[in-house]
Design a protein around this motif. Structure first.
Motif, mmCIF file in Angstrom:
data_model
loop_
_atom_site.group_PDB
_atom_site.id
_atom_site.type_symbol
_atom_site.label_atom_id
_atom_site.label_comp_id
_atom_site.label_asym_id
_atom_site.label_seq_id
_atom_site.Cartn_x
_atom_site.Cartn_y
_atom_site.Cartn_z
ATOM 1 N N UNK A 66 0.923 -1.083 0.088
ATOM 2 C CA UNK A 66 0.203 0.004 -0.036
ATOM 3 C C UNK A 66 0.929 1.286 0.180
ATOM 4 N N UNK A 67 1.785 1.269 0.853
ATOM 5 C CA UNK A 67 2.637 2.606 0.831
ATOM 6 C C UNK A 67 3.537 2.773 -0.376
ATOM 7 N N UNK A 68 4.063 1.645 -0.812
ATOM 8 C CA UNK A 68 4.869 1.659 -2.126
ATOM 9 C C UNK A 68 4.183 2.249 -3.218
ATOM 10 N N UNK A 69 2.763 1.466 -3.223
ATOM 11 C CA UNK A 69 1.769 1.952 -4.272
ATOM 12 C C UNK A 69 1.495 3.467 -4.225
ATOM 13 N N UNK A 70 1.300 3.995 -3.053
ATOM 14 C CA UNK A 70 0.856 5.228 -3.074
ATOM 15 C C UNK A 70 1.821 6.168 -3.405
ATOM 16 N N UNK A 71 3.254 5.629 -2.934
ATOM 17 C CA UNK A 71 4.339 6.768 -3.341
ATOM 18 C C UNK A 71 4.505 6.769 -4.730
ATOM 19 N N UNK A 72 4.316 5.618 -5.399
ATOM 20 C CA UNK A 72 4.622 5.406 -6.928
ATOM 21 C C UNK A 72 3.470 6.480 -7.490
ATOM 22 N N UNK A 73 2.066 6.609 -6.952
ATOM 23 C CA UNK A 73 1.243 7.280 -7.387
ATOM 24 C C UNK A 73 1.305 8.618 -7.065
ATOM 25 N N UNK A 74 1.689 9.088 -5.826
ATOM 26 C CA UNK A 74 1.561 10.570 -5.760
ATOM 27 C C UNK A 74 2.945 11.099 -6.196
ATOM 28 N N UNK A 75 4.342 10.501 -6.327
ATOM 29 C CA UNK A 75 5.370 10.988 -6.609
ATOM 30 C C UNK A 75 5.713 10.702 -8.235
ATOM 31 N N UNK A 76 5.341 9.960 -8.557
ATOM 32 C CA UNK A 76 5.506 9.505 -10.070
ATOM 33 C C UNK A 76 6.830 9.920 -10.677
ATOM 34 N N UNK A 77 7.972 9.972 -9.818
ATOM 35 C CA UNK A 77 9.190 10.561 -10.645
ATOM 36 C C UNK A 77 10.035 9.249 -10.521
ATOM 37 N N UNK A 78 11.227 9.388 -11.254
ATOM 38 C CA UNK A 78 12.424 8.376 -11.239
ATOM 39 C C UNK A 78 13.227 8.207 -10.344
ATOM 40 N N UNK A 79 13.704 9.353 -9.732
ATOM 41 C CA UNK A 79 14.747 9.510 -8.915
ATOM 42 C C UNK A 79 14.144 9.836 -7.408
ATOM 43 N N UNK A 80 14.991 9.369 -6.563
ATOM 44 C CA UNK A 80 14.579 9.697 -4.919
ATOM 45 C C UNK A 80 15.337 10.955 -4.501
ATOM 46 N N UNK A 81 14.722 11.901 -4.019
ATOM 47 C CA UNK A 81 15.224 13.190 -3.628
ATOM 48 C C UNK A 81 16.149 12.921 -2.175
ATOM 49 N N UNK A 82 17.547 13.421 -2.495
ATOM 50 C CA UNK A 82 18.564 13.189 -1.429
ATOM 51 C C UNK A 82 18.714 11.582 -0.704
ATOM 52 N N UNK A 83 18.562 10.850 -1.750
ATOM 53 C CA UNK A 83 18.533 9.300 -1.302
ATOM 54 C C UNK A 83 17.782 8.976 -0.241
ATOM 55 N N UNK A 84 16.655 9.326 0.179
ATOM 56 C CA UNK A 84 15.738 9.149 1.103
ATOM 57 C C UNK A 84 14.733 7.833 0.611
#
Length: 96
Positions: A61-79
């Motif tokens: 659920x969390x990963x799916x939500x993050x993929x939906x919300x962010x829709x970006x390839x890179x992770x900001x500041x390696x977080x």
């Protein structure tokens, strides 16, 4: 809830989106088809093994939500999401 029981509609509802909207459901269908193999690859668990670990559903659920919300390839500041990382690390059989 077992990982195999998670539906795109439930993911949409978790993301506070309209679970009856066909476009949103289509997006979450794609996301779900990416999240499960990601978790399997990360942990080394089979589909059957993932179903025995109820907390892996939270990671889906969390990963799916993050993929939906962010829709970006890179992770900001390696977080990375520490909860998801902890859950997946706990069940990982790939770490040697």
């Amino acid at each position: 809830m077992r990982v195999s029981e998670i539906t795109p509609g439930e993911l949409a509802k978790y993301a506070r989106e309209d679970e009856t909207d066909t476009e949103i459901l289509s997006t979450f269908t794609l996301i779900l088809s990416a999240v499960k193999p990601f978790i399997k690859g990360y942990t080394g668990l089979s589909d059957e093994q993932m179903d025995t670990k109820e907390d892996i559903s939270i990671a889906v659920f969390v990963l799916a939500n993050e993929m939906y919300e962010n829709r970006i390839f890179t992770v900001k500041d390696n977080n990375v999401n520490k909860v998801v990382q902890s859950i997946l690390d706990m069940h990982s059989i790939n770490l040697l």
